[in-house]
Write a protein that holds these residues in place. Structure first.
Motif, PDB file in Angstrom:
ATOM      1  N   GLY A 175       0.453  -1.102   0.335  1.00 55.44           N
ATOM      2  CA  GLY A 175      -0.050  -0.262   0.105  1.00 55.44           C
ATOM      3  C   GLY A 175       1.073   1.318  -0.139  1.00 55.44           C
ATOM      4  O   GLY A 175       0.847   1.527  -0.570  1.00 55.44           O
ATOM      5  N   TRP A 221      -7.132  -0.017  11.433  1.00 55.29           N
ATOM      6  CA  TRP A 221      -8.087   1.451   9.957  1.00 55.29           C
ATOM      7  C   TRP A 221      -8.919   1.515  11.482  1.00 55.29           C
ATOM      8  O   TRP A 221      -9.622   1.044  12.478  1.00 55.29           O
ATOM      9  N   MET A 247      -5.861   5.472  10.761  1.00 59.36           N
ATOM     10  CA  MET A 247      -4.523   4.108  10.879  1.00 59.36           C
ATOM     11  C   MET A 247      -4.274   4.111  12.024  1.00 59.36           C
ATOM     12  O   MET A 247      -3.293   5.140  12.941  1.00 59.36           O
ATOM     13  N   TYR A 287      -4.685  -2.345   8.158  1.00 56.76           N
ATOM     14  CA  TYR A 287      -4.066  -2.415   6.859  1.00 56.76           C
ATOM     15  C   TYR A 287      -2.174  -3.534   6.375  1.00 56.76           C
ATOM     16  O   TYR A 287      -1.419  -3.787   7.606  1.00 56.76           O
TER      17      TYR A 287
END
Length: 464
Positions: free
Chosen positions: A147, A326, A381, A416
């Protein structure tokens, strides 16, 4: 731990003739150093290590692994090990670290093993910045495959959205391009789906015109944590996308690497990086200084090459544990739980740091199905990191983090992938993707790696 197939000396001798890089087997001098993970609590025992130098080396090594019935693990800097490289062929890409910048197209070509610390000076020399993470010691490719959420995220988005193409070696030992025009399904999967589909030998990424930023930390005593977090909740509503911000609850060890005035203390930090006009960044921070003088104001105007000083992540290998998710809200109950588990109360300080980063912005404007990355509409996050020199630190951190996330469970919404390691990185893969994306990833896995040769990333079995 499963046993590796027996590999003959003759086979190893043939492999050594096929590659430019060094080949190590257990017992060889250099074997332990070559395969060591950054997280020293991770123990790995590959059957063969190939310190590759070229894409051709990678192709030869992958072909050898398939021939010998070995899985293939890939390591550049050794960060983010999801599954230890046991009884497999481990590709170490750290010698493939070339970086080429094209100032005209504002792109960079980055080889598989280059850490962000090798990319940043070359791009800055051209007046440009990559979308790197908080630590220059982390490998740029591995970070991007998961990511990639750094200090320019609110303005410019995710690292994964800035990739123009990958050069890869697929499970059949072939070198291929993955881009919007070639092997587009593989390109989709690699952008957020991790390294379980092919070995990336290099990538071309978009760069951005950032050379100077205003960033750093305001350090407040732990007793003010409740007030700081509630102020932060309101403050972020005023921030333009040029300002990526976070708060951190830190329990600092009494060690020389920590400034003397902070040794052994628990503190709350407001941190961030502003990539617009410096005076505007200073004006946006001013309400904090008007409210209360911090123990230390470490915000400063800095060249973007110094951006790592915002997070100040440790560079040297050590035992650690990382997890994240998250965070769905920052209401009073969430704040109270963050403080309860994030600040050490009484007794020796656990070496746990908790960061919540506010990232609403550019990432949400990319089409939800543009690539494998999911949860684009998330705004916060959570990262929980336990670090310590003592042997029991990772186990303690894992237990503490598990209780921490359990207490926050109703406030969490997915994970994440880049902040998952070890068994959680395997078992938690379904939570890193939307159900639709996970299904599509399984189909692409079935097409490019049906035999699960590359099975050391997130657990995404090939669709039947």
């Amino acid at each position: 731990m499963s046993h590796a197939p027996t590999i003959t000396e003759e086979a190893i001798k043939t492999l050594r003739l096929q590659v430019q890089g060094a080949v190590f087997v257990p017992g060889d001098e250099g074997y332990d150093d070559a395969g060591r993970a950054w997280n020293l609590s991770v123990q790995q025992h590959p059957a063969v290590i190939v310190a590759v130098r070229t894409a051709t080396d990678v192709a030869a090594a992958v072909g050898f692994a398939r021939q010998q019935g070995l899985g293939v693990s890939v390591q550049s800097t050794g960060h983010g090990v999801v599954r230890p490289a046991d009884n497999c062929l481990q590709l170490v890409t750290s010698q493939m670290a070339d970086v080429t910048v094209d100032a005209e197209t504002q792109t960079a070509w980055i080889e598989a093993g280059a850490p962000w610390g090798a990319v940043l000076p070359k791009t800055q020399a051209a007046g440009l910045a990559p979308l790197l993470g908080s630590s220059p010691g982390v490998g740029s490719v591995g970070y991007t495959l998961g990511g990639g959420l750094g200090w320019l995220a609110r303005k410019y988005g995710l690292a994964v959205d800035s990739v123009r193409r990958f050069e890869v070696v697929t499970a059949d030992g072939q070198m291929r391009t993955a881009s919007a025009d070639e092997n587009a399904d593989l390109f989709w999967a690699l952008r957020g789906g991790g390294g379980g589909f092919a070995v990336v030998t290099g990538m071309e990424v978009q760069l951005y015109p950032v050379t100077t930023v205003f960033g750093g930390n305001l350090v407040y005593p732990a007793e003010l944590a409740g007030q700081v977090l509630r102020r932060f909740r309101e403050w972020i509503k005023t921030l333009p996308e040029e300002f990526t911000a976070a708060f951190a609850l830190m329990n600092l060890p009494p060690l020389p690497m920590v400034p003397e005035f902070l040794q052994g203390k628990s503190v709350v930090m407001v941190r961030g990086c502003y990539c617009g006009p410096v005076e505007q960044g200073q004006a946006l921070l001013q309400p904090w200084l008007d409210w209360q003088a911090p123990i230390a104001n470490l915000f400063r105007v800095m060249p973007f090459t110094d951006v790592a000083t915002v997070s100040n992540d440790p560079m040297d290998p050590m035992p650690s544990y990382t997890t994240g998710a998250w965070l769905g809200d920052l209401n009073d109950e969430t704040i109270d739980t963050l403080i309860e588990y994030g600040i050490a109360k009484g007794g020796p300080s656990p070496l746990i740091s908790t960061e919540v980063r506010y990232i609403s912005g550019a990432m949400a404007r990319v089409d939800a199905d543009a690539n494998a990355f999911s949860y684009r509409n998330s705004t916060m996050m959570l990262a929980i990191i336990g670090i310590g020199p003592m042997g029991e630190a990772p186990a303690y951190s894992q237990q503490h983090a598990s209780r921490f996330k359990e207490a926050l469970q109703v406030h969490l919404a997915g994970v994440y992938a880049n902040f998952l390691e070890g068994e959680e990185g395997r078992s938690g893969a379904t939570n890193a993707f939307s159900p639709e994306h996970y299904r599509r990833l399984a189909e692409i896995k079935a097409k490019y790696d049906p035999d699960r040769l590359f099975d050391f990333s997130y657990d995404i079995p090939p669709a039947e």
